[in-house]
Design an enzyme around this catalytic site. Structure first.
Site, short mmCIF file in Angstrom:
data_model
loop_
_atom_site.label_atom_id
_atom_site.label_comp_id
_atom_site.label_asym_id
_atom_site.label_seq_id
_atom_site.Cartn_x
_atom_site.Cartn_y
_atom_site.Cartn_z
N GLU A 43 -13.82 -1.20 6.92
CA GLU A 43 -13.82 0.12 6.29
C GLU A 43 -15.15 0.26 5.55
O GLU A 43 -15.70 -0.71 5.03
CB GLU A 43 -12.64 0.25 5.33
N TYR A 101 -0.73 13.21 6.76
CA TYR A 101 -0.26 12.17 7.68
C TYR A 101 1.24 12.30 7.92
O TYR A 101 2.01 12.62 7.00
CB TYR A 101 -0.53 10.78 7.10
N TYR A 153 0.83 -1.20 0.00
CA TYR A 153 0.00 0.00 0.00
C TYR A 153 0.86 1.26 0.00
O TYR A 153 0.57 2.23 -0.71
CB TYR A 153 -0.94 0.02 1.20
N ARG A 207 -11.60 13.42 2.39
CA ARG A 207 -12.45 12.51 3.16
C ARG A 207 -13.84 12.36 2.54
O ARG A 207 -14.50 11.35 2.74
CB ARG A 207 -12.59 13.00 4.60
N ARG A 257 1.17 6.51 -6.91
CA ARG A 257 0.04 7.40 -7.18
C ARG A 257 0.48 8.85 -7.16
O ARG A 257 0.11 9.63 -8.04
CB ARG A 257 -1.07 7.16 -6.15
#
Length: 337
Positions: free
Chosen positions: A330, A213, A154, A226, A161
């Site tokens: 999730e 983060y 990830y 979000r 990305r």
């Protein structure tokens, strides 16, 4: 990224796009695709058709909690035309566009470069269209938690990305989901929803924005909002993949009930930030996908959610791995007024 509070006062009835219709439907695939107002159809798991000549269909290799799952269907008000071009499936009606790409990791040296390729192609496709504003992205990759530290798949995906985006989404990130499949194919699957008008990204006051983060979560922070409020005549909010994270820290290790409660609190918080009225949050206008890591948690997750949500809230439970190994569940989805 601007922190200014956007103006999202209600549009007059003549302004804004019609809301996208999103439903779970247990019908024959060809029957669904026979409707020229269908923008996209998604099947889930090995029991769903593997492929179809129609570019509007995509199978996601996440197994449903039940033996079979309904199709997820996106409908628009205009007539849809579709095509495949340079490995990208796309469909359009003038207001909205669906796009999907699958990138073989082996052909690009691994997940990092595959992600960079996928996002460069995504940006090029939407830039060349009449629907250049991306509202929502879904990312599905195999073995998402494999690897230690910065070598976790990830985290390598996030690096790729970011490289693929480069100058893309300079003003605001769209809502997004990143979930692990278990098919062993090592094929990155990315699909998206775009529109002719821009949406508005929102953050959750209970959480640190993902792109902020701290370094402990990887070389490159995840790049998504979000939630995105769509540019629609009535309220429609796309909720990113949401879990039991407060601030930037995972909570309630190995406690499914507490993680679900925290996740729902986070969704309620971001919908409040997007100015969704309390009575409309997670109401009958919500269509949710629930990703559950452990098979032994499926029945409990379903019972807990049915106990906490209105009876008419649409739920689809899927087996999937979450971006952090300690997270058990999730949820993502869309809330319509």
């Amino acid at each position: 990224m601007s922190s200014a509070k956007p103006d999202i006062s209600p549009h007059p009835a003549t302004d804004g796009l019609p809301p996208l219709g999103i439903r779970y439907e247990a019908m024959e695939l060809d029957t669904i695709l026979g409707d020229d107002r269908v923008l996209a159809v998604f099947g889930f798991g090995a029991q769903a058709p593997a492929a179809h000549a129609d570019p509007r269909y995509l199978r996601v290799n996440l197994e449903p909690a039940d033996a079979t799952a309904p199709f997820e269907v996106w409908r628009v008000q205009g007539s849809v035309h579709a095509r495949r071009d340079d490995g990208i499936a796309q469909s359009f009606d003038g207001d909205y566009a669906f796009g999907a790409i699958e990138v073989d990791e082996a052909a690009h040296g691994g997940i990092e470069n595959a992600a960079a390729v996928a996002y460069r192609k995504l940006l090029a496709a939407v830039a060349a269209s009449d629907t250049p504003h991306v509202l929502r992205i879904w990312n599905y990759l195999d073995a998402i938690n494999l690897g230690a530290g910065d070598d976790e798949r990830y985290r390598r995906f996030c690096v790729g990305r970011a490289a693929g985006l480069e100058q893309g989404f300079v003003d605001a990130y769209p809502a997004a989901t990143g979930i692990g499949v278990r098919d062993g194919r090592r094929v990155l699957q990315v699909y998206w929803l775009a529109a002719r008008a821009a949406g508005i990204g929102f953050e959750n006051p209970r959480q640190v924005s993902a792109w902020r983060y701290p370094r402990q979560y990887g070389i490159k922070a995840p790049t998504f909002a979000r939630a995105t409020r769509a540019p629609t005549r009535s309220v429609q909010v796309y909720i990113s993949g949401t879990a039991a994270i407060v601030g930037h820290v995972s909570h309630h290790h190995d406690d499914l009930e507490a993680q679900i409660a925290e996740t729902l609190a986070n969704i309620d918080s971001v919908l409040a930030a997007a100015q969704v009225a309390p009575a409309e949050r997670l109401s009958a206008g919500a269509v949710l996908k629930v990703y559950v890591r452990r098979s032994e948690d499926v029945a409990g997750a379903h019972a807990l959610l049915r106990g906490k949500l209105p009876a008419h809230t649409c739920l689809l439970l899927l087996h999937g791995d979450i971006c952090r190994g300690e997270l058990l569940v999730e949820i993502d989805g869309v809330q319509s007024a």
